[in-house]
Design a protein around this motif. Structure first.
Motif, PDB file in Angstrom:
ATOM      1  N   CYS B  70       0.830  -1.209   0.000  1.00 43.10           N
ATOM      2  CA  CYS B  70       0.000   0.000   0.000  1.00 43.10           C
ATOM      3  C   CYS B  70       0.867   1.264   0.000  1.00 43.10           C
ATOM      4  O   CYS B  70       1.703   1.447   0.884  1.00 43.10           O
ATOM      5  N   PRO B  71       0.686   2.160  -0.999  1.00 41.36           N
ATOM      6  CA  PRO B  71       1.548   3.338  -1.095  1.00 41.36           C
ATOM      7  C   PRO B  71       1.202   4.442  -0.099  1.00 41.36           C
ATOM      8  O   PRO B  71       1.985   5.375   0.066  1.00 41.36           O
ATOM      9  N   THR B  72       0.041   4.370   0.536  1.00 38.17           N
ATOM     10  CA  THR B  72      -0.360   5.481   1.405  1.00 38.17           C
ATOM     11  C   THR B  72      -0.460   5.095   2.876  1.00 38.17           C
ATOM     12  O   THR B  72      -0.686   5.965   3.715  1.00 38.17           O
ATOM     13  N   GLY B  73      -0.341   3.809   3.176  1.00 37.25           N
ATOM     14  CA  GLY B  73      -0.553   3.386   4.556  1.00 37.25           C
ATOM     15  C   GLY B  73      -2.030   3.224   4.885  1.00 37.25           C
ATOM     16  O   GLY B  73      -2.390   3.010   6.042  1.00 37.25           O
TER      17      GLY B  73
END
Lengths: 349, 179
Positions: B70-73
């Motif tokens: 996941c790139p955004t958390g």
């Protein structure tokens, strides 16, 4: 025998198993070209720093063309997002384990570096803008008078180009659920394919406006700024030949990497062997061997070799084929990859 | 801190799909989607066949690939019960987690964000079982703290034979199936 019946998630009917459509292959393809162009431009900028004629093609137009191409790729990326209004959330954090996260930050830096690189000769390349913003000429002269700065910028281009070229492959590579992508060859393959597509794209660009006078206006001038040589017309022969020669090398390495990819998958676990079957008799066989390997690599390899030997005239055909093959590679890898899945060990016997 | 998990007795499950409907109702799952589902697995050669009916869902893995990619958390491990959750207003809908999950447990909610089983964390906070567990007519589903050796789930895992789904993926799933 192992038979699974499920109220959902049957790979043949459940659309959620196919999560990425045309947008991601387009982005991977364009991103790969931009990455390759940054590396090639960086190498050309190193020569510029050594005192080569600043009117040379690569270091001037490549960042501008790369900038425009990157916009196309980013648009495709945005179209793919299902929750578009929340895209800013990417830049609130850096997730070290997520290649998509640090790739997003790399893209941000790439934009800036492409713009600064374009400034080196922007007023000359796009006279319409140069005449209206005189400061650009001063920036350009200031940059050109500082070889150390250009050398540094060249290395930044090369390093960022490599990062941009490999991160998409690493992104797919990390997904344990998709065996076709679980190969460390993938990032290298994407990088080399990007380099080859970049050489083809730059070769193609030199042919769009083959001679001066260039269009001087706003739109025509902007277009010419991206694709037209500033130096002698037609471009020096060695420039075109160097691109063709480089492309032959890239294509040969790409062929080797594809061979290693297939052998690697076949000699790995049952899941990986089953993934390889997707391109060895499965639904993606024709596009892979016909599109990627034959049309995209073998034919242009032979054509360019004959061109260099002066046995056939230079045409844009090999460049077009290389670009088509580069897109086909991303398309096959994204689609076949999503169709690949872990084979239950307990179901094998 | 608890490490929540689920234990499902495949010898009791009849595949009635009550758990599926309960989840859809409890969590207001959009029409046409589901966070849990029934899989029927038949093995062997006639007439020597065995059948296993399973209620499947997100495995809230100890080693969750959907969280790593996941790139955004937005996809994260919630401190409460170490469950895997999605913060919808941080999710950009990139679908990397859908591709990364070997169980196909996730889907894109029509509103745009990644959606999946939450282990009914809102009910857990009130001391209740997840909706699917609470409605099961054969009482084949059990829910609790895997780190507590005295919990019902730990006792079942210690006394019965069980398996997890795709252990070869290395995700260390926390939904266990008693056999």
């Amino acid at each position: 025998m192992l038979e699974l019946t499920t109220t959902r998630h049957n790979p043949l009917v459940d659309p959620s198993l196919h999560v990425w459509g045309w947008e991601i292959p387009v982005y991977l393809f364009v991103g790969g070209i931009v990455a390759g162009m940054m590396i090639i431009a960086g190498i050309a900028m190193l020569r510029l720093a050594k005192g080569e004629d600043p009117r040379g093609f690569f270091s001037v137009q490549t960042p501008l063309l790369g900038f425009m191409l990157l916009n196309v790729g980013m648009l495709a990326l945005l179209l793919d997002l299902a929750h578009k209004l929340y895209v800013w959330a990417v830049y609130l954090t850096l997730e070290p384990l997520s290649p998509m996260s640090w790739g997003s930050w790399v893209l941000l830096v790439v934009y800036g570096v492409l713009l600064v690189s374009a400034l080196i000769r922007l007023p000359d390349a796009w006279p319409w803008l140069g005449a209206r913003v005189p400061a650009l000429a001063r920036v350009s002269d200031w940059l050109l008078a500082r070889p150390a700065l250009i050398r540094a910028l060249a290395w930044v281009n090369i390093v960022l180009g490599v990062m941009l070229g490999v991160y998409t492959g690493i992104l797919l590579n990390t997904m344990v659920a998709r065996p076709l992508w679980n190969t460390t060859i993938l990032p290298v393959l994407f990088l080399v394919s990007g380099l080859s597509a970049a050489a083809a794209m730059m070769h193609l660009a030199t042919r769009i406006f083959p001679g001066r006078p260039a269009p001087k206006g706003l739109v025509g001038g902007a277009l010419a700024a991206m694709v037209q040589n500033l130096g002698p017309q037609p471009p020096e022969k060695r420039t075109g030949d160097a691109l063709v020669r480089a492309d032959i090398g890239f294509l040969a390495v790409e062929l080797l990497l594809i061979g290693i990819l297939v052998i690697g998958l076949l000699s790995s676990t049952a899941s990986h062997a089953a993934a390889a079957e997707l391109v060895l008799g499965g639904p993606y066989t024709l596009v892979f061997w016909g599109g990627v390997v034959a049309v995209g690599i073998l034919v242009p390899l032979v054509l360019q070799w004959l061109e260099l030997g002066h046995r056939i005239p230079h045409t844009v055909l090999p460049a077009v084929l290389v670009l088509a093959g580069g897109f086909a590679l991303r398309w096959v890898m994204v689609n076949a990859g999503q169709a690949s899945q872990i084979v239950q060990a307990a179901g094998l016997h | 801190m608890a490490r929540l998990g689920m234990v499902i007795d495949t010898r009791k499950c009849v595949g009635c799909m009550d758990c599926v409907v309960a989840c859809q109702t409890e969590n207001d799952v959009p029409h046409g989607y589901c966070r849990d589902w029934i899989t029927t697995e038949v093995r062997g050669t006639f007439p020597n066949l065995t059948m296993e009916i399973r209620s499947e869902r997100c495995n809230h893995c100890d080693n969750p690939p959907c969280v790593y990619c996941c790139p955004t958390g937005a996809s994260h491990v919630e401190p409460l019960g170490k469950t895997v959750q999605v913060t919808s207003n941080r999710c950009i809908g990139c679908k990397a987690c859908l591709a990364a999950c070997p169980y196909g447990a996730r889907f894109v909610n029509p509103k745009g964000y990644a959606d999946k089983c939450t282990f009914c964390l809102h009910r857990v906070k009130e001391g209740k079982d997840p909706a699917c567990v609470s409605v099961c007519p054969t009482h084949c589903m059990h829910f609790g703290d895997l780190d507590d050796p005295k919990s019902a789930v730990s006792v079942l895992l210690a006394t019965r034979t069980w398996h997890t789904l795709l252990p070869e993926a290395g995700t260390r799933p926390r939904v266990f199936y008693l056999t």
